[in-house]
Design a protein around this motif. Structure first.
Motif, PDB file in Angstrom:
ATOM      1  N   MET A   1      12.248  -6.240  -5.021  1.00 30.15           N
ATOM      2  CA  MET A   1      11.423  -5.573  -5.698  1.00 30.15           C
ATOM      3  C   MET A   1      11.395  -4.935  -6.621  1.00 30.15           C
ATOM      4  N   TRP A   2      12.154  -3.636  -5.963  1.00 34.06           N
ATOM      5  CA  TRP A   2      12.799  -3.002  -7.216  1.00 34.06           C
ATOM      6  C   TRP A   2      12.911  -3.107  -8.350  1.00 34.06           C
ATOM      7  N   ASN A   3      14.115  -3.971  -7.906  1.00 32.47           N
ATOM      8  CA  ASN A   3      15.086  -4.696  -8.657  1.00 32.47           C
ATOM      9  C   ASN A   3      13.664  -5.712 -10.206  1.00 32.47           C
ATOM     10  N   ASN A   4      12.872  -5.903 -10.109  1.00 32.48           N
ATOM     11  CA  ASN A   4      11.991  -6.949 -10.526  1.00 32.48           C
ATOM     12  C   ASN A   4      10.843  -6.245 -11.210  1.00 32.48           C
ATOM     13  N   THR A   5      10.621  -5.125 -10.886  1.00 29.72           N
ATOM     14  CA  THR A   5       9.939  -3.856 -11.464  1.00 29.72           C
ATOM     15  C   THR A   5      10.155  -3.466 -12.412  1.00 29.72           C
ATOM     16  N   ALA A   6       8.967  -3.719 -13.653  1.00 26.98           N
ATOM     17  CA  ALA A   6       9.285  -3.093 -15.114  1.00 26.98           C
ATOM     18  C   ALA A   6       9.925  -1.645 -15.199  1.00 26.98           C
ATOM     19  N   ALA A   7      10.779  -1.577 -16.304  1.00 25.27           N
ATOM     20  CA  ALA A   7      10.714   0.092 -16.380  1.00 25.27           C
ATOM     21  C   ALA A   7      10.247   0.775 -16.225  1.00 25.27           C
ATOM     22  N   ASP A   8       8.660   0.907 -17.164  1.00 20.31           N
ATOM     23  CA  ASP A   8       7.875   1.744 -17.342  1.00 20.31           C
ATOM     24  C   ASP A   8       7.653   2.023 -15.740  1.00 20.31           C
ATOM     25  N   ASP A   9       6.827   1.098 -14.810  1.00 14.34           N
ATOM     26  CA  ASP A   9       6.876   1.306 -13.821  1.00 14.34           C
ATOM     27  C   ASP A   9       7.996   2.067 -12.588  1.00 14.34           C
ATOM     28  N   LYS A  10       9.096   1.836 -12.899  1.00 13.64           N
ATOM     29  CA  LYS A  10       9.752   2.879 -12.487  1.00 13.64           C
ATOM     30  C   LYS A  10       9.686   4.002 -12.534  1.00 13.64           C
ATOM     31  N   GLN A  11       9.721   4.252 -13.776  1.00 10.71           N
ATOM     32  CA  GLN A  11       9.771   6.411 -14.807  1.00 10.71           C
ATOM     33  C   GLN A  11       9.134   7.102 -13.000  1.00 10.71           C
ATOM     34  N   PRO A  12       8.103   7.111 -12.994  1.00  8.31           N
ATOM     35  CA  PRO A  12       7.521   8.056 -12.542  1.00  8.31           C
ATOM     36  C   PRO A  12       8.112   8.793 -11.398  1.00  8.31           C
ATOM     37  N   TYR A  13       8.546   7.146 -10.860  1.00  8.67           N
ATOM     38  CA  TYR A  13       9.481   7.584  -9.619  1.00  8.67           C
ATOM     39  C   TYR A  13      11.021   8.520  -9.755  1.00  8.67           C
ATOM     40  N   GLU A  14      11.645   7.117 -11.047  1.00 13.91           N
ATOM     41  CA  GLU A  14      12.238   7.665 -11.153  1.00 13.91           C
ATOM     42  C   GLU A  14      12.913   9.263 -11.434  1.00 13.91           C
ATOM     43  N   LYS A  15      12.329   9.936 -12.623  1.00  8.15           N
ATOM     44  CA  LYS A  15      11.411  10.841 -12.547  1.00  8.15           C
ATOM     45  C   LYS A  15      11.481  12.362 -11.023  1.00  8.15           C
ATOM     46  N   LYS A  16      10.805  12.194 -10.177  1.00 13.43           N
ATOM     47  CA  LYS A  16      10.754  12.275  -9.226  1.00 13.43           C
ATOM     48  C   LYS A  16      11.791  12.185  -8.214  1.00 13.43           C
ATOM     49  N   ALA A  17      12.224  11.473  -7.928  1.00  9.48           N
ATOM     50  CA  ALA A  17      13.746  11.238  -7.927  1.00  9.48           C
ATOM     51  C   ALA A  17      14.455  12.075  -8.312  1.00  9.48           C
ATOM     52  N   ALA A  18      14.856  12.060  -9.332  1.00 13.22           N
ATOM     53  CA  ALA A  18      15.301  13.699 -10.307  1.00 13.22           C
ATOM     54  C   ALA A  18      15.756  14.709 -10.405  1.00 13.22           C
ATOM     55  N   LYS A  19      14.139  15.453 -10.308  1.00 13.14           N
ATOM     56  CA  LYS A  19      13.418  16.672  -9.852  1.00 13.14           C
ATOM     57  C   LYS A  19      14.303  16.629  -8.100  1.00 13.14           C
ATOM     58  N   LEU A  20      13.851  16.246  -7.288  1.00  6.42           N
ATOM     59  CA  LEU A  20      14.359  16.072  -5.680  1.00  6.42           C
ATOM     60  C   LEU A  20      15.621  16.065  -6.016  1.00  6.42           C
ATOM     61  N   LYS A  21      16.742  15.908  -6.900  1.00  4.24           N
ATOM     62  CA  LYS A  21      18.168  15.421  -6.449  1.00  4.24           C
ATOM     63  C   LYS A  21      18.343  16.481  -6.907  1.00  4.24           C
ATOM     64  N   GLU A  22      17.862  17.490  -7.941  1.00  2.00           N
ATOM     65  CA  GLU A  22      18.119  18.754  -8.749  1.00  2.00           C
ATOM     66  C   GLU A  22      17.883  20.293  -7.653  1.00  2.00           C
ATOM     67  N   LYS A  23      16.356  19.695  -6.278  1.00  3.10           N
ATOM     68  CA  LYS A  23      16.281  20.784  -6.409  1.00  3.10           C
ATOM     69  C   LYS A  23      17.129  20.623  -4.826  1.00  3.10           C
ATOM     70  N   TYR A  24      17.722  19.597  -4.372  1.00  2.20           N
ATOM     71  CA  TYR A  24      19.089  19.472  -3.493  1.00  2.20           C
ATOM     72  C   TYR A  24      19.489  20.425  -3.747  1.00  2.20           C
ATOM     73  N   GLU A  25      20.346  20.086  -4.807  1.00  2.00           N
ATOM     74  CA  GLU A  25      22.311  20.731  -5.031  1.00  2.00           C
ATOM     75  C   GLU A  25      21.554  21.616  -5.587  1.00  2.00           C
ATOM     76  N   LYS A  26      20.650  21.946  -6.148  1.00  2.00           N
ATOM     77  CA  LYS A  26      20.502  24.335  -5.564  1.00  2.00           C
ATOM     78  C   LYS A  26      20.022  24.368  -4.688  1.00  2.00           C
ATOM     79  N   ASP A  27      19.566  23.727  -3.726  1.00  2.00           N
ATOM     80  CA  ASP A  27      19.233  24.269  -2.115  1.00  2.00           C
ATOM     81  C   ASP A  27      20.402  24.431  -1.341  1.00  2.00           C
TER      82      ASP A  27
END
Length: 68
Positions: A1-27
């Protein structure tokens, strides 16, 4: 399903994942030294315990030799 999702729909999730990854790397460095220290203590404790057992065995053997 993820591969078939449009890039615009993925963007909020990818931003959230990037923030969480940054927090993880900091912590993660905050927790890592404790884990390493605990691991090192466990290794030292195990080595001391083994040495103590070996010393007790040697003592018992030397006492047996003295009795004979």
């Amino acid at each position: 399903m993820w591969n078939n999702t449009a890039a615009d729909d993925k963007q909020p999730y990818e931003k959230k994942a990037a923030k969480l990854k940054e927090k993880y790397e900091k912590d993660i460095p905050t927790y890592q030294p404790k884990g390493e220290l605990m691991w090192q203590k466990a290794v030292v404790k195990a080595a001391r315990s083994k040495k103590k057992e070996e010393d007790e065995e040697e003592k018992e053997e030397s006492e047996e030799d003295d009795v004979e």
